[in-house]
Design an enzyme around this catalytic site. Sequence first.
Site, PDB file in Angstrom:
ATOM      1  N   ASN A 210       0.842  -1.197   0.000  1.00  0.00           N
ATOM      2  CA  ASN A 210       0.000   0.000   0.000  1.00  0.00           C
ATOM      3  C   ASN A 210       0.877   1.247   0.000  1.00  0.00           C
ATOM      4  O   ASN A 210       2.101   1.150  -0.020  1.00  0.00           O
ATOM      5  CB  ASN A 210      -0.948  -0.022   1.205  1.00  0.00           C
ATOM      6  N   ASP A 279      -4.307  -6.622   5.347  1.00  0.00           N
ATOM      7  CA  ASP A 279      -5.270  -7.500   6.018  1.00  0.00           C
ATOM      8  C   ASP A 279      -5.221  -8.921   5.456  1.00  0.00           C
ATOM      9  O   ASP A 279      -5.541  -9.881   6.140  1.00  0.00           O
ATOM     10  CB  ASP A 279      -6.684  -6.929   5.869  1.00  0.00           C
ATOM     11  N   LYS A 289       8.572 -16.293 -11.244  1.00  0.00           N
ATOM     12  CA  LYS A 289       7.704 -15.233 -11.747  1.00  0.00           C
ATOM     13  C   LYS A 289       6.512 -15.877 -12.474  1.00  0.00           C
ATOM     14  O   LYS A 289       6.708 -16.781 -13.291  1.00  0.00           O
ATOM     15  CB  LYS A 289       8.528 -14.377 -12.713  1.00  0.00           C
ATOM     16  N   PRO A 305      -2.662 -12.206  10.465  1.00  0.00           N
ATOM     17  CA  PRO A 305      -2.933 -11.975  11.894  1.00  0.00           C
ATOM     18  C   PRO A 305      -3.093 -10.476  12.144  1.00  0.00           C
ATOM     19  O   PRO A 305      -2.441  -9.664  11.488  1.00  0.00           O
ATOM     20  CB  PRO A 305      -1.665 -12.488  12.589  1.00  0.00           C
ATOM     21  N   ASP A 306      -3.992 -10.121  13.074  1.00  0.00           N
ATOM     22  CA  ASP A 306      -4.121  -8.709  13.471  1.00  0.00           C
ATOM     23  C   ASP A 306      -3.159  -8.480  14.637  1.00  0.00           C
ATOM     24  O   ASP A 306      -3.416  -8.897  15.773  1.00  0.00           O
ATOM     25  CB  ASP A 306      -5.570  -8.395  13.871  1.00  0.00           C
ATOM     26  N   PHE A 323      -4.074   3.068  15.029  1.00  0.00           N
ATOM     27  CA  PHE A 323      -4.359   4.093  14.030  1.00  0.00           C
ATOM     28  C   PHE A 323      -5.500   3.587  13.161  1.00  0.00           C
ATOM     29  O   PHE A 323      -5.593   2.386  12.889  1.00  0.00           O
ATOM     30  CB  PHE A 323      -3.120   4.363  13.165  1.00  0.00           C
ATOM     31  N   LYS A 341     -11.021  -3.775  19.289  1.00  0.00           N
ATOM     32  CA  LYS A 341      -9.673  -4.277  19.549  1.00  0.00           C
ATOM     33  C   LYS A 341      -9.239  -4.040  21.000  1.00  0.00           C
ATOM     34  O   LYS A 341      -8.114  -4.376  21.368  1.00  0.00           O
ATOM     35  CB  LYS A 341      -8.666  -3.614  18.605  1.00  0.00           C
TER      36      LYS A 341
HETATM   37  O1  C5P Z   1      -8.559  -2.860  11.493  1.00  0.00           O
HETATM   38  P1  C5P Z   1      -7.617  -1.911  10.879  1.00  0.00           P
HETATM   39  O2  C5P Z   1      -6.615  -2.535   9.960  1.00  0.00           O
HETATM   40  O3  C5P Z   1      -8.234  -0.716  10.213  1.00  0.00           O
HETATM   41  O4  C5P Z   1      -6.843  -1.316  12.156  1.00  0.00           O
HETATM   42  C1  C5P Z   1      -5.795  -0.436  12.031  1.00  0.00           C
HETATM   43  C2  C5P Z   1      -4.896  -0.554  13.221  1.00  0.00           C
HETATM   44  O5  C5P Z   1      -4.608  -1.921  13.507  1.00  0.00           O
HETATM   45  C3  C5P Z   1      -3.566   0.098  12.971  1.00  0.00           C
HETATM   46  O6  C5P Z   1      -3.113   0.574  14.225  1.00  0.00           O
HETATM   47  C4  C5P Z   1      -2.702  -1.051  12.449  1.00  0.00           C
HETATM   48  O7  C5P Z   1      -1.326  -0.836  12.689  1.00  0.00           O
HETATM   49  C5  C5P Z   1      -3.238  -2.249  13.245  1.00  0.00           C
HETATM   50  N1  C5P Z   1      -3.230  -3.510  12.511  1.00  0.00           N
HETATM   51  C6  C5P Z   1      -2.392  -4.537  12.893  1.00  0.00           C
HETATM   52  N2  C5P Z   1      -2.417  -5.727  12.243  1.00  0.00           N
HETATM   53  C7  C5P Z   1      -3.256  -5.938  11.212  1.00  0.00           C
HETATM   54  C8  C5P Z   1      -4.129  -4.920  10.811  1.00  0.00           C
HETATM   55  C9  C5P Z   1      -4.088  -3.718  11.470  1.00  0.00           C
HETATM   56  O8  C5P Z   1      -1.601  -4.337  13.819  1.00  0.00           O
HETATM   57  N3  C5P Z   1      -3.266  -7.103  10.599  1.00  0.00           N
END
Ligand code: C5P
Length: 399
Positions: A210, A279, A289, A305-306, A323, A341
């Site tokens: 991104n 995500d 390739k 993973p979040d 953020f 969260k």
């Molecule tokens: O849910 P969203 O991606 O919008 O949330 C954004 C926040 O969560 C940011 O602080 C980002 O650094 C964190 N984040 C994370 N791991 C992910 C997705 C988001 O730490 N996989």
Amino acid sequence: MAELNGKRLVLGVTGGIAAYKAAELARLFVKDGAEVNAVLTQSGAQFVTPATFQALTGKPAWSDLWDARMPDSMAHIDLSRGADVVVVAPASADFLAKLAHGLADDLLSTLCLARDCPLLVAPAMNRQMWENPATRRNISQLLQDGVIVLGPASGDQACGEIGMGRMLEAMELHDAVTGFFQPKMLARRRVMITAGPTFEALDAVRGLTNLSSGKMGFALARAVRDAGAEVTLVCGPVTQSTPAGVTRFDVTSTQEMHAAVMQRVAACDIFIGVAAVADYRPAETMRDKIKKDDKPMQIALVPNPDILAEVAARPGAPFCVGFAAESRDLEKYAEGKRQKKNLALVVGNLVQDGLGGDGNSVILFDEQGKHPLGPAPKIEIARGIVAHIGQMLAGDGRE
Ligand code: C5P
């Protein structure tokens, strides 16, 4: 940017080839709103002339203890009274030795001895001179006396040798001086920050990523460091340079970022997720390739993973800040994320206000409600976020 607005600085320049960087430093200080009085030693004036500093600061440059331009002939007193800080850059080995022993035989050394404000020095010398036991003794004496020593760095030297003793660059010194003036609201805290984008490889050369530049995360790393904290920065692929004193770990994918964070997060008090984490990632990464053909192509993605949510869910979790960059309905999504969260604070912004640029406009969401910040340069936004975190921590009595 006017981080030094209203500050009065004495810039001391002693005899070293790095004196040419002091001219740039004077310019940065002035550009940032400071009033600068330059004081050159006799040998400093061999490298750069007083006229250079006069032109850059818009004020006379000083060298002579007996300068008749001072109505009472007390330049050493008049220049230091009312100064917020004295910065000596470059500080030669000889000048440091004089400082360590309290010698006062010219305007700059007398002014340093007579000052009633903090003293910052930026050593610059040949590596042997830096490593000489006499210099080591002088530096440790100066540290004991409360003098702040900035650098030196290691690298190529004007004499052709390589090693410790290079003066920090003008920009680094400017950052150190602005940092010096910040309130130490996060003293002794250990803070981990994620920054930048992630890159999810699709094949040997392609991937999903991104437009995050990492600027906000790096500005925050600087602001958190300036507030007195120990900072660990875990960042995806960015071109930003690491703020001095910050420990940096470079990663590429979300899974690598996740591993780097989880390995170290137990040791931190505050976690700030600034990274624009992908995500999803491709279910499979091709070693070679991918070749094109005429058929439409589908790429299967699996969730990543979040990182932030996982950190916030740990037993004894650190104080967590997230953020939320949204393209619309900022309040709804940002506050929703904070609750989902389980975060103490969410910094929300509209992507059109912040992504990639030098400025930003944000809203802080916490239990008390919302607090707008900006529009302002990212470093000012970062300092505002740090002040808010400092107040929240002071309020909930966390140690
Ligand atoms: O849910 P969203 O991606 O919008 O949330 C954004 C926040 O969560 C940011 O602080 C980002 O650094 C964190 N984040 C994370 N791991 C992910 C997705 C988001 O730490 N996989």
